[in-house]
Design an enzyme around this catalytic site. Structure first.
Site, PDB file in Angstrom:
ATOM      1  N   GLY A 517       0.718  -1.459  -0.082  1.00  0.00           N
ATOM      2  CA  GLY A 517       0.164  -0.330  -0.402  1.00  0.00           C
ATOM      3  C   GLY A 517       0.637   1.122   0.028  1.00  0.00           C
ATOM      4  O   GLY A 517       2.159   1.114   0.019  1.00  0.00           O
ATOM      5  N   SER A 518       0.390   2.529  -0.572  1.00  0.00           N
ATOM      6  CA  SER A 518       1.210   3.654   0.002  1.00  0.00           C
ATOM      7  C   SER A 518       0.458   4.707  -0.383  1.00  0.00           C
ATOM      8  O   SER A 518      -0.916   4.869  -0.640  1.00  0.00           O
ATOM      9  CB  SER A 518       2.166   3.516  -1.599  1.00  0.00           C
ATOM     10  OG  SER A 518       1.239   3.723  -2.648  1.00  0.00           O
ATOM     11  N   GLY A 520       0.214   9.374   0.148  1.00  0.00           N
ATOM     12  CA  GLY A 520       1.578  10.709   0.343  1.00  0.00           C
ATOM     13  C   GLY A 520       2.220  10.540   1.766  1.00  0.00           C
ATOM     14  O   GLY A 520       3.289  11.462   1.973  1.00  0.00           O
ATOM     15  N   GLY A 522       3.312   7.545   2.917  1.00  0.00           N
ATOM     16  CA  GLY A 522       4.056   6.870   3.571  1.00  0.00           C
ATOM     17  C   GLY A 522       4.053   5.429   3.056  1.00  0.00           C
ATOM     18  O   GLY A 522       2.787   5.637   2.587  1.00  0.00           O
ATOM     19  N   ASP A 633     -10.482   9.613   9.737  1.00  0.00           N
ATOM     20  CA  ASP A 633     -10.602   9.303   8.313  1.00  0.00           C
ATOM     21  C   ASP A 633     -10.867   7.825   8.041  1.00  0.00           C
ATOM     22  O   ASP A 633     -10.566   6.939   7.931  1.00  0.00           O
ATOM     23  CB  ASP A 633      -8.504   9.196   7.895  1.00  0.00           C
ATOM     24  CG  ASP A 633      -9.455   9.125   6.756  1.00  0.00           C
ATOM     25  OD1 ASP A 633      -9.519   9.585   5.665  1.00  0.00           O
ATOM     26  OD2 ASP A 633      -7.674   9.209   6.007  1.00  0.00           O
TER      27      ASP A 633
END
Ligand code: NAG
Ligand code: NAG
Ligand code: NAG
Ligand code: NAG
Ligand code: NAG
Ligand code: NAG
Ligand code: NAG
Length: 874
Positions: A517-518, A520, A522, A633
């Site tokens: 996963g990626s 902004g 990390g 979030d």
């Protein structure tokens, strides 16, 4: 023993054992309302009145010197409820007197004397002359001075009962009596803490009110006091007007009936109402086996009663209770943290058997994570307070059983901690005797050989192997310390999770080779620790100048949050400016993949469980843990699943780790606009209700099986050019043909709700497998969560209760939902977002932990940005 059964006390009309033996004989010589000093009473003097000497003016309460049983030699100064003969307060709980013991009221207060004239109890010194002792109509026994000022009152010193008019303040405890015939302090305690009500047994928690499904957490303000009345019981905040927790109990009796909250001597906290007999309206814990000493020491509690686990037998000296079957083993006594046992003591650890739970492991944190069983045993061996341990193989978590051994229950179902294995610490009596000899080692055979040379070798071998094992233990414990010591400022932060070395993480992730996963903030990598646990390692870059100490503090807070529906932070690592977070790995990845992907659709029941699990996790973040955490979030990408349908929320608390300088990242926030509550853009304070809104959006997606915005990317959060997850409208198949009318699904949900057409909203792939009632429930809960006005949204705890059916479904308020008709369009205009980024943006960052209504508009944007960028461990 057979009496144990899982009986909830509710079923019995409690035949109150608390009755005192009084056959009331009303007599005019019993004082009414008030007594003046220079008064003396004893049971003996008032014997024809059964010891009664003072009655409230409304006659509802009586003060007496009485004993619990006719045959009991112990006499107490008590206040009891006249009609039910229920004791509500006891003065000299731990110092009973005989029937000729005296109570004396003087100008300095009340004193109780035993036979020999020795004072055994008295009211504390009071700086004024007592003018009267009064028993008020509320049951409060008070001392007043000449100008009618209250000098002392029994309501300030509750024993095990609270009555309706009483305020039970923060920090006080109710202590159960030992037994119905012995009013002295027992082992169970109910304490009010700043955010909860806790039941404890010998200082170990076994129940938390905020985790009870019947309680409704309204606020995270600190608790100030508890009251009980005809409609339930309430924990109020300091303002006195704000409810923090409430438990609604509709009584069958009239609202003015006599009601008490009482901690029974068997460890149950109950609320009972009296009309002509007692009715129990509330009893906790519901599962009687959750009571720590229900089956005595090491007894196995089940619905059928008490028994002993395999490897144990009935204790001949304690019924119920168990001892080790193996006579060569004995159980050590706890030192209760007082002394250290000789280091040479050798312990063996006897397994309690699989699937056995111990109450305290649900309420305490592991002392260490990520260690092997042998290290866990070593920790226990080195601490004389430790009497046993629970070890979770999966996570390497080590829990100690301290101070005392209670009862065991067999675990129920598929809980997180199912693989915890319990061990009891035992002393091997053979090794005990042999302590000074060398018999513990395999070389013992050699020792018996007649050759002195061999003997010598054997002795040396023993000596060396002992030395080696000591060395090993020392180096083990050194290793535990080492892992913290390169950052001295972190060493002192209690509760910090495991700190990994950078080398360990490089090795675990094979030099960060498998990216899963990626975003902004990390990148997330899959890895395997040395103990073969699979983990998700999140490399968090661009962290601010936040000090290491703050980082450590926040990590400690996040790391200490344990809940089955929250991803566990297993540890962390700092390496130069990089920081890494190590999480448990969830093998099915995030909800968005399963829900919007091309695989088989999630069944309704699975969706419902995901909805409940997510709600529980959020409710816990909002009110179940010491530091309130707003997630900020909530979205499918942050809801992780595993094969056994476990649901866990990730990325909570991350907003706390970000420093104030990252505002530049704000521009990337549009990634998850679709879940953002209106207050983000209207500068209102961000609160837990902000998460509730996002949850409502997720719930709609669960119902629909598609992105709320998938049919009209222009209206929605996804930036069409960066969509990578295969859920864009083109790839999601042909189900649910787009409605030209309502492209924005939340609006469609509102319209269908108005028409009562709930089934039309359900994922078309589930056609025929969902009932209208089921759909209606989720749609209504979702719409209630979407109310524009945050205060009209339910708390997450209420959402859980509504989903579970313990709270009636809320009715969505149309006037607070009309904004949906404009919302999609408004959010589609990028200029809106940019303008706001320059203005002051409400912050999630500061909102948690502290009461900070005045700081909630600071400029910390990070959690906001963490949307999309900081992807969870998946
Ligand atoms: C109580 O007794 C003391 C002496 O025994 C006396 O000084 C005092 O005046 C008495 N008080 C009352 C209210 O009678
Ligand atoms: C006193 O008891 C009576 C009946 O038992 C009840 O109706 C009344 O409300 C009680 N008064 C108070 C102050 O509790
Ligand atoms: C004493 O104070 C209480 C309330 O604190 C009041 O109800 C009562 O009337 C007062 N009595 C006198 C004699 O002033
Ligand atoms: C009990 O207290 C709560 C909270 O103050 C209040 O809302 C409720 O009306 C009270 N019920 C009764 C019967 O007094
Ligand atoms: C420790 O033990 C000693 C003697 O056994 C006792 O006097 C002392 O009060 C104990 N301390 C604690 C904290 O229990
Ligand atoms: C033993 O454990 C208790 C409880 O965790 C702790 O307070 C105490 O400091 C420990 N003692 C030692 C010697 O580590
Ligand atoms: C602990 O886990 C390892 C591998 O994950 C497994 O080989 C071992 O059998 C487990 N031990 C127990 C007692 O379950």
């Amino acid at each position: 023993m057979a009496a144990v059964a899982g009986i909830s006390a509710t079923t019995t009309t409690v035949l109150l054992l608390l009755l005192i033996h009084i056959t009331t004989t009303y007599s005019t010589t019993i004082y009414s309302g008030s007594i003046s000093p220079n008064f003396t009473a004893s049971h003996y003097l008032f014997v024809e009145k059964s010891g009664d000497f003072l009655r409230s003016i409304n006659r509802n309460y009586t003060a007496a010197i009485a004993s619990p049983r006719p045959t009991s030699p112990s006499f107490y100064l008590i206040v009891y409820h006249s009609a039910s003969h229920t004791v509500i307060w006891t003065a000299n709980r731990n110092s009973p007197v005989s029937s000729s013991g005296q109570i004396r009221l003087s100008a300095t207060g009340i004193t109780i004397y035993d036979d020999s004239g020795e004072s055994v109890w008295s009211t504390p010194p009071i700086g004024s002359t007592v003018d009267s002792l009064q028993l008020l109509d509320t049951g409060n026994l008070i001392l007043r001075n000449g100008v009618n000022k209250t000098l002392w009152q029994s309501f300030d010193y509750p024993t095990d009962t609270i009555v309706s008019a009483q305020r039970f303040p923060l920090g006080k405890s109710l202590t159960a009596s030992n037994s119905p015939s012995d009013y002295s302090d027992g082992e169970y305690r109910f304490t009010l803490t700043s955010h909860d009500g806790m039941l404890e047994w010998r200082r170990l928690t076994y129940y938390r009110l905020s985790m009870d499904s019947r309680s409704i957490v309204n606020s995270d303000r600190p608790v100030s006091y508890l009251t009980v009345n005809g409609s339930g019981f309430y924990l109020f905040g300091s303002s006195g007007s704000e409810l923090v927790i409430r438990v609604m109990l509709t009584s069958t009796a009239s609202e003015s009936a006599f009601r008490i909250l009482k901690l029974l001597n068997d460890g149950h906290l109950v609320v009972m109402t009296y009309t002509n007999n007692w009715v129990t309206d509330f009893s906790s814990p519901v599962d009687t086996c959750r009571i720590p000493f229900r089956c005595g020491k090491l007894g196995l509690c089940s619905a059928n009663g008490c028994s002993c686990p395999a490897g144990f037998r009935n204790d001949p000296n304690a019924n119920p209770g168990c001892v080790l079957s193996d006579n060569s083993l004995s159980l050590p006594e706890s030192c209760n943290g007082n002394s250290t046992l000789p280091e040479s003591e050798k312990y063996v650890y006897v397994p309690i058997g699989t699937g056995m739970k111990y109450f305290s492991t649900d309420f305490t944190n592991p002392v260490k994570n990520e260690v092997g069983l042998s290290t866990c045993e070593a920790i226990c061996s080195s601490n004389c307070s430790c009497l046993g341990l629970y070890y979770q193989n999966k996570s390497g978590s080590c829990y100690l059983i301290e101070n005392d051994l209670g009862s065991i229950t067999s675990s129920s179902g598929n809980e997180d901690d199912d693989d915890k294995i319990g061990f009891v610490k035992a002393i091997s009596s053979s090794s005990y005797q042999d302590n000074t000899s060398v018999s513990d080692f395999p070389v013992v055979g050699l020792v018996l050989l007649p050759t002195t040379g061999v003997l010598l070798i054997a002795i040396i071998a023993v000596w060396m192997s002992r030395r080696a094992s000591n060395e090993k233990m020392r180096s083990n414990s050194k290793k535990l310390v080492d892992s913290y010591s390169d950052d001295v400022d972190m060493f002192f932060i209690a509760g910090l999770p495991v700190r990994f070395s950078y080398e360990h993480l490089v090795e675990a992730t094979m030099s960060f080779s498998t990216q899963i996963g990626s975003g902004g903030f990390g990148t997330v990598y899959k890895g395997m620790l040395r103990d073969k646990t699979v983990v998700a390692v999140k490399k968090v870059i661009a962290l601010g100048s936040q000090g290491k100490k703050e980082f450590g503090t926040e990590i400690a807070i996040i790391g200490n949050i344990h809940h089955v529906n929250l991803v566990k932070l297993k540890g962390f690592c700092t390496h130069e400016r990089e920081r890494f977070l190590v999480y448990e790995y969830m093998n099915r990845g995030s909800l968005d993949r399963t829900l919007f992907g091309t695989g088989p659709p999630l069944e309704w029941q699975e969706r419902f469980e995901i909805a409940v699990g997510t709600a529980r996790g959020l409710a816990y973040l909002h009110s179940g843990c010491e530091h309130k955490i707003i997630h900020c979030d909530v979205k499918p990408e942050n809801i992780l699943l595993s094969d056994d349908m476990q649901v866990k929320i990730s990325d909570f608390g991350l907003s706390k780790l970000l420093g104030p300088e990252q505002s530049g990242l704000f521009t990337t926030m549009r990634g998850t606009r679709g879940y953002l509550a209106p207050e983000w853009l209207t500068n209102e304070a961000i609160s837990d209700k902000t998460d509730v809104y996002s949850y409502g959006m997720v719930l709609l997606e669960l119902i629909h099986g598609r992105k709320n915005c998938s049919q009209a990317p222009i209206l929605c959060s996804e930036n069409p050019t960066t969509t990578t997850q295969g859920q864009s409208s083109g790839s999601s198949g042909s189900h649910n043909p787009p409605h030209a009318r309502s492209l924005y699904f939340p609006l469609q949900a509102l319209e269908m709700h108005e028409d009562g057409r709930y089934l039309d909203l359900v994922d078309s792939r589930l056609a025929g497998r969902v009932t209208k009632d089921e759909a209606e429930k989720l749609v209504k809960v979702a719409l209630c969560c979407l109310h524009e006005e945050p205060s009209l949204r339910p708390t997450m705890a209420n959402v859980v209760a509504m989903l579970e059916g313990t709270l009636p479904l809320g009715e969505p308020r149309l006037e607070s939902l009309n904004f949906l008709r404009f919302y999609g369009r408004r959010f589609s205009e990028p200029s809106m977002v940019v303008t706001q980024s320059e203005a002051e943006i409400p912050s999630c960052f500061n909102a948690p932990t502290i009461e900070s209504s005045n700081t909630s508009f600071s400029q910390n944007l990070f959690s906001y940005m963490s949307s999309q960028q900081v992807s969870g461990p998946r």
